[in-house]
Design a protein around this motif. Structure first.
Motif, PDB file in Angstrom:
ATOM      1  N   CYS A   7       0.843  -1.203   0.000  1.00 27.03           N
ATOM      2  CA  CYS A   7       0.000   0.000   0.000  1.00 27.03           C
ATOM      3  C   CYS A   7       0.878   1.253   0.000  1.00 27.03           C
ATOM      4  CB  CYS A   7      -0.916  -0.002   1.220  1.00 27.03           C
ATOM      5  SG  CYS A   7      -2.075  -1.385   1.252  1.00 27.03           S
ATOM      6  N   VAL A  38      -9.207  -2.584  -1.088  1.00 31.16           N
ATOM      7  CA  VAL A  38     -10.214  -1.531  -0.890  1.00 31.16           C
ATOM      8  C   VAL A  38      -9.628  -0.321  -0.163  1.00 31.16           C
ATOM      9  CG1 VAL A  38     -12.264  -2.988  -0.966  1.00 31.16           C
ATOM     10  CG2 VAL A  38     -11.049  -2.703   1.197  1.00 31.16           C
ATOM     11  N   ARG A  39      -8.639  -0.547   0.699  1.00 28.52           N
ATOM     12  CA  ARG A  39      -8.023   0.572   1.405  1.00 28.52           C
ATOM     13  C   ARG A  39      -7.325   1.509   0.420  1.00 28.52           C
ATOM     14  NH1 ARG A  39      -7.389   0.386   6.815  1.00 28.52           N
ATOM     15  NH2 ARG A  39      -7.194   2.619   6.459  1.00 28.52           N
ATOM     16  N   ALA A  43      -7.987   5.355  -0.588  1.00 32.14           N
ATOM     17  CA  ALA A  43      -6.894   6.346  -0.547  1.00 32.14           C
ATOM     18  C   ALA A  43      -6.771   7.039  -1.903  1.00 32.14           C
ATOM     19  CB  ALA A  43      -5.583   5.673  -0.168  1.00 32.14           C
TER      20      ALA A  43
END
Lengths: 73, 208
Positions: A7, A38-39, A43
């Motif tokens: 991420c 999904v994070r 973002a």
């Protein structure tokens, strides 16, 4: 599927993407990671809201404050 | 065809009012870039004088604020060229360190911050508050970070030009741009979207 992007790596690429054309490999890695995360999708949307806000602010595409002089944003 | 004096006076007066109304915005943006009160005031003054001198060229395709910001952009690019005034001070390397963002991620680089959902501001009232918050967030950026960020986003210089003007390596320029965007996202999240509750942010904005 992305090979090794974290991420944190994707945030670096999203930033880089505003300054240079990303390589096809980078774009593929980014897409691969975003598809399954999904994070990072959230973002990414946040960065888009931020980038659009910065562009509008720095180009004067902002509403004028209703009262007083010199108080527009 | 000659304009009637009355019409011209009215136009000039309205341009004057518009310019005065935009002065604060121009100053704040100039200050973000130049980090010096006098230099920012000078840049704004030169911009407004140039706008008046060239007012016949304003066609009304953009807003006056947009037009003035375009003039300010050229003025600042010129001033960076003339005085080699873009070079960054010491302390720049410390700002380029992205360790500040460690808390956002786990050791494996996955998100560790609480999940939040944003939506863009809607309507003039929300937008005015949104841009106020964004402006404040930009003013909180450390100096070198802000200057490199503004060279990129406001002056629209590319990375090699930024490296030349700011006297930084490509790696440091990249790190400062990353830091600026991560900091702004964090600041906007805390100040505007905290808990995803825009209404609360608006109330705070009003009572601040």
């Amino acid at each position: 599927m992305s090979r090794t992007l974290s991420c944190r790596d994707t945030t670096v690429l999203v930033s880089d993407g505003r300054d240079r054309r990303l390589s096809l490999e980078e774009l593929a890695d980014l897409r691969g990671h975003l598809t399954g995360c999904v994070r990072c999708q959230a973002a990414r949307e946040q960065f888009e809201i931020l980038f659009r806000g910065i562009e509008r602010y720095l180009h004067g595409d902002t509403p004028d404050a209703p009262i007083g002089r010199g108080t527009d944003v | 065809m000659l304009e009637s004096p009355t019409t011209r006076d009215a136009d000039t007066e309205s341009l004057h009012d518009e310019c005065e109304r935009c002065r604060t915005t121009l100053y704040r943006i100039a200050l973000l870039q130049l980090r010096d009160h006098d230099a920012a005031e000078d840049a704004v003054q030169e911009t407004l004088v140039a706008a008046f001198a060239g007012r016949a060229g304003f066609r009304g395709q953009s807003s006056i604020k947009t037009w003035l910001l375009a003039i300010l952009r050229f003025k600042i690019i010129d001033s960076l060229r003339e005085r080699a005034a873009g070079a960054l001070s010491r302390g720049m390397a410390a700002e380029a360190d992205d360790g500040d963002f460690d808390a956002l991620f786990d050791d494996d680089g996955s998100w560790a911050e609480p999940k939040s959902h944003w939506r863009g501001p809607e309507g003039d009232y929300e937008e005015i508050e949104f841009f106020r918050v964004l402006e404040t967030c930009m003013e909180r950026l450390p100096e070198a970070t802000a200057r490199v960020f503004m060279m990129r986003e406001f002056l629209e210089l590319d990375t090699p030009e930024i490296c030349e003007r700011a006297q930084v390596s490509a790696g440091n320029a990249r790190a400062l741009l990353y830091r600026a965007r991560m900091s702004l996202r964090l600041c906007l999240g805390k100040s505007w979207y905290e808990g995803g509750d825009v209404a609360a942010a608006r109330t705070r904005g009003r009572t601040r």
